[in-house]
Design an enzyme around this catalytic site. Structure first.
Site, mmCIF file in Angstrom:
data_model
loop_
_atom_site.group_PDB
_atom_site.id
_atom_site.type_symbol
_atom_site.label_atom_id
_atom_site.label_comp_id
_atom_site.label_asym_id
_atom_site.label_seq_id
_atom_site.Cartn_x
_atom_site.Cartn_y
_atom_site.Cartn_z
ATOM 1 N N SER A 87 -29.177 -93.862 120.450
ATOM 2 C CA SER A 87 -28.258 -94.805 120.996
ATOM 3 C C SER A 87 -28.130 -95.184 122.336
ATOM 4 C CB SER A 87 -26.888 -94.196 120.802
ATOM 5 O OG SER A 87 -26.484 -94.289 119.204
ATOM 6 N N LYS A 90 -28.397 -98.981 122.781
ATOM 7 C CA LYS A 90 -27.193 -99.795 122.916
ATOM 8 C C LYS A 90 -26.797 -100.313 124.322
ATOM 9 C CE LYS A 90 -24.375 -97.770 119.072
ATOM 10 N NZ LYS A 90 -25.422 -96.525 118.815
ATOM 11 N N SER A 335 -19.864 -95.225 120.298
ATOM 12 C CA SER A 335 -21.633 -95.406 119.911
ATOM 13 C C SER A 335 -21.418 -95.911 118.522
ATOM 14 C CB SER A 335 -21.979 -94.020 119.845
ATOM 15 O OG SER A 335 -23.515 -94.348 119.886
#
Length: 531
Positions: A87, A90, A335
């Protein structure tokens, strides 16, 4: 013109704070550049020792720490090694979205018609047109329906047409796992969808399973939002008090039948699961049709999906999402994968005018990254969220981005979206809210987490004991334990505890303590959230 990072030299409550930490032998500093011994603070040796933890045996790390203002690199270990960032992907997507869509960008959901009005009857079709809002709730569709009813319309002679053509029809990202299909963190992407809660888990329903009154009874099952778009196949049974709670909730492949199996004991707790739907466009249309009916508006024709609204259709009602800078909070703090993918496709549409796609969106992100000093030719990004195991990024690229965005006019809003270590509120601490408590890193570290099986990452900002802001990126791959987050935390707490002249090394928590804090998935990906 943004300055590139200048490399001048290398380099919770269960923490152990030794006065002196024995520095490991030379083998632990594998990957550190020559000249590291010129650093007299002891920081390179301290971080090398942490990376030499047995939990990383056979694994690989890419780590960079730099002075945020000057760009001086204080530590680097395989800085250009491309690894799965999970993640941390991101960070790329969110920064690009703030630049390309803008912090005030809003998604709109419109209700339109091209047919004439005859008293209380609307002749022709009613169009529900989405633009990719990943935060639309059932109550938002209800408010749209209320506006139609308030205008005096009681009957639509034609069909309900769900226009999701702002995005292409590809629903899942590159190499997403088939066994994740019903898991809410891997929901299908559409320009029209529904979120069942204010965490905005778009494309899912919440299924709650409670025990019956006595052994042998069927458990009680409820679905949020209430919709007939999904069917419940109830195979579970209630067993005597003290019996095993083995309830499992899973959607069948390619269908909207959710199977509830296992046993739940009398007097036991309620199981709550978030489950994806198949074809979220139809889900949005079903929720909106039900809302119209509840407000006394009957649509005579069937529902049709995937058809564009005719040019010249007049708007009957509209809903605007929150601004992007506000959407960044649930997106980054929790997230949220689906937010990342919707933003990626939205950027693709804005850049090309075509239906938003991963290909066009990722090209737009790559274009932005060039302006930020990140070399898109040295990374591989195949989705917006990092759920794909094909994503590959090196720590040095993240450090470049983290320094570059500090000069952007939207930086304050973007920085505010990063999880904060040990901040207890879900929308402040996010995925870091249970980490690094009781240390100098608590309420100090602002960083993005990342987790997949065998891949963990943490990249962001921390102030050292002198008040100097540091940027760091830690990417760990190919380890066998369920979690190595204790090693990430030890590195960052070491940074927070140290001065420019003297490192204060920190020993990572034990494996057992670390595993209590989370395993191979983002803590926000385990519902209900317990991080």
């Amino acid at each position: 013109m943004k300055r590139p990072v200048r490399r001048v030299h290398t380099r919770m409550r269960h923490w152990i704070w030794p006065a002196v930490l024995a520095v490991a032998a030379a083998g632990l500093s594998a990957g550190s550049p020559a000249g590291a011994d010129s650093d007299r603070s002891g920081l390179p040796e301290a971080i090398d020792t942490i990376l030499g933890d047995p939990r990383m045996e056979g694994g690989v790390a890419s780590v960079v720490v730099a002075d945020s203002a000057s760009g001086d690199v204080l530590y680097q270990h395989r800085s250009s090694g491309r690894l799965m960032p999970a993640s941390n992907t991101k960070l790329l997507t969110s920064a690009a979205a703030m630049e390309l869509l803008g912090p005030d960008h809003r998604f709109t959901t419109d209700v339109l018609s091209d047919g004439p009005r005859n008293g209380r009857t609307l002749r022709g079709d009613l169009y529900l047109r989405g633009t990719g809002d990943p935060t639309t709730l059932a109550k938002d569709y209800d408010q749209l329906a209320a506006k139609i009813a308030d205008s005096g319309i009681r009957r639509v002679s034609g069909r309900l047409v769900a226009d999701d053509t702002r995005f292409d029809s590809r629903r899942i990202g590159d190499t997403w796992g088939g066994d994740d299909e019903s898991s809410y963190y891997a929901a299908q992407i559409s320009a029209l969808s529904v979120a069942p809660d204010t965490d905005y888990d778009t494309g899912t329903v919440i299924v709650e399973v409670a025990p019956g009154a006595r052994a042998g009874d069927k458990p009680r099952v409820s679905v949020t939002p209430k919709t007939d778009y999904v069917d419940i196949d109830l195979r579970a049974t209630t067993v005597a008090a003290g019996g095993a709670d083995t309830v499992a909730v899973e959607r069948q492949h390619g269908r909207n039948t959710i199977t509830v199996s296992g046993t739940v004991p009398v007097g036991g707790g309620t199981t709550k699961e978030w489950v994806t739907v198949w074809e979220p466009t139809g889900y949005a249309a079903a929720v909106f049709r039900d809302a119209l009916a509840a407000h006394g508006v009957r649509v005579s024709g069937p529902t049709r999906t995937g058809t564009a609204t005719p040019k010249g259709a007049r708007q009957l009602a509209s809903h605007d999402s929150m601004r992007l800078k506000d959407l960044m909070i649930p997106f980054m703090k929790l997230s949220n994968n689906m937010h990342a993918e919707s933003l990626t496709k939205a950027m693709g549409h804005k850049a090309t005018g075509r239906p938003g796609s991963w290909g066009d969106g990722l090209a737009a992100i790559g274009g932005y990254l060039k302006t930020a000093g990140v070399d898109p030719g040295k990374i591989r990004q195949v989705d917006g969220s990092g759920l794909s195991r094909k994503d590959n990024v090196a720590a040095e690229q993240y450090v470049t981005l983290l320094r570059s965005v500090r000069g952007e006019p939207w930086f304050a809003d973007w920085y505010a979206s990063l999880p904060v270590a040990c901040a207890p509120d879900k929308f402040t601490g996010g995925t870091l809210r249970s980490r690094m408590c009781g240390t100098p890193a608590a309420l100090n570290v602002h960083a993005k987490t990342g987790s997949l099986t065998g891949a963990s990452a943490l990249s962001g900002y921390v102030k050292d004991k002198d008040g100097r802001e540091l940027v760091f990126s830690i990417i760990l791959n190919n380890y066998l334990p369920s979690s190595v987050k204790a090693l990430e935390d030890a590195i960052v707490v070491t940074l927070a505890s140290s001065t420019g002249d003297r490192a204060v090394p920190v020993t990572p928590r034990s494996t057992r303590a670390a595993e209590r804090g989370g395993g191979e998935l983002e803590c926000s990906w385990r519902k209900p959230v317990r991080c």
